[in-house]
Design an enzyme around this catalytic site. Sequence first.
Site: not given
Length: 325
Positions: A64, A68, A96, A193
């Site tokens: 992740r 990001h 974040n 996910h």
Amino acid sequence: MAIQKHIALLLQFLLVALVFDVANGYPLKLGFYQKTCPRAEAIVKRTTANYIYRAPSLAAALLRMQFHDCFVRGCDGSVLINSTRKNQAEKDGIPNLSLRGFQVIDAAKTAVEAACPGVVSCADILSLVARDAIHQIKGPYWPVPLGRRDGRVSIASESFTLPAPFANITQLKAQFVSKGLSVKDLAVLSGGHTVGISHCSTIATRLYNFTGKGDTDPSLDPRYVPQLKRICFPTDKTTLLAMDPGSSKSFDEDYYSVVLKRRGLFQSDAALLNDKTTSAYVKLQAKSHGYTFFKDFQASMVKMGQIGVLTGKVGEIRKHCALIN
């Protein structure tokens, strides 16, 4: 046969890299540090393995983190930079605040710096750590072309450009296309996910006040709603939820079966059923038991890892990943 498949896959990635080479002028390439820091990749792999062995859940967090980073200013390590009195950095932007695993990047950087001071960028280390962490939990392994340099700008407000868990399919497609990724890449990378967790607060509105009238998102399986409500109360900000219930520690195709049952945790998961291309991909993986998922994920991660990279003499090689030189 396995060797032939590996060679074919490698050639596929080299072709992708070649396309990006022409666009950038300064190419990322496999084995970039072979002469300047030959042990770099082995050091990063060993450091990552030590952390993931003790805390496997960090693998999802590190994947992740790379996502990001790449979706804001490109894959330049800007998400790693600390805020200062004069600037609030990306990692302190609201989207974040739940990022974790920075200690893994810092440990890998410290170990690499001890071997080769001032050579390997934090952006490259993040890309390697994300790959090695996922592979450590028996997920796919993809080649990581290297040569990224670190950005010197990190602005908290820019984190709001990240794809949101409440985004609809039109917004998601636009965000991915703007980064040079396809609609298929959207469907594939959403499969990340399959591992990881989120907080009840992320889905509270979806459960309790979807349109402001105390209702529930109609795209969510009504038989699943009572289960979620037993776990998550309207003001709950601490309880954790698996994004792929029953399989949240295994990197597999089960996520797509969950989405097809209308039990995806986020609105952005449910949104995949609202487009012809993404819906077809969800159904394919759910019904074929992920026959092509690993191969597709490898290819999409290589593409994502080359978004907006800084190369050549642009940017810098940070001494500490959290601090601009």
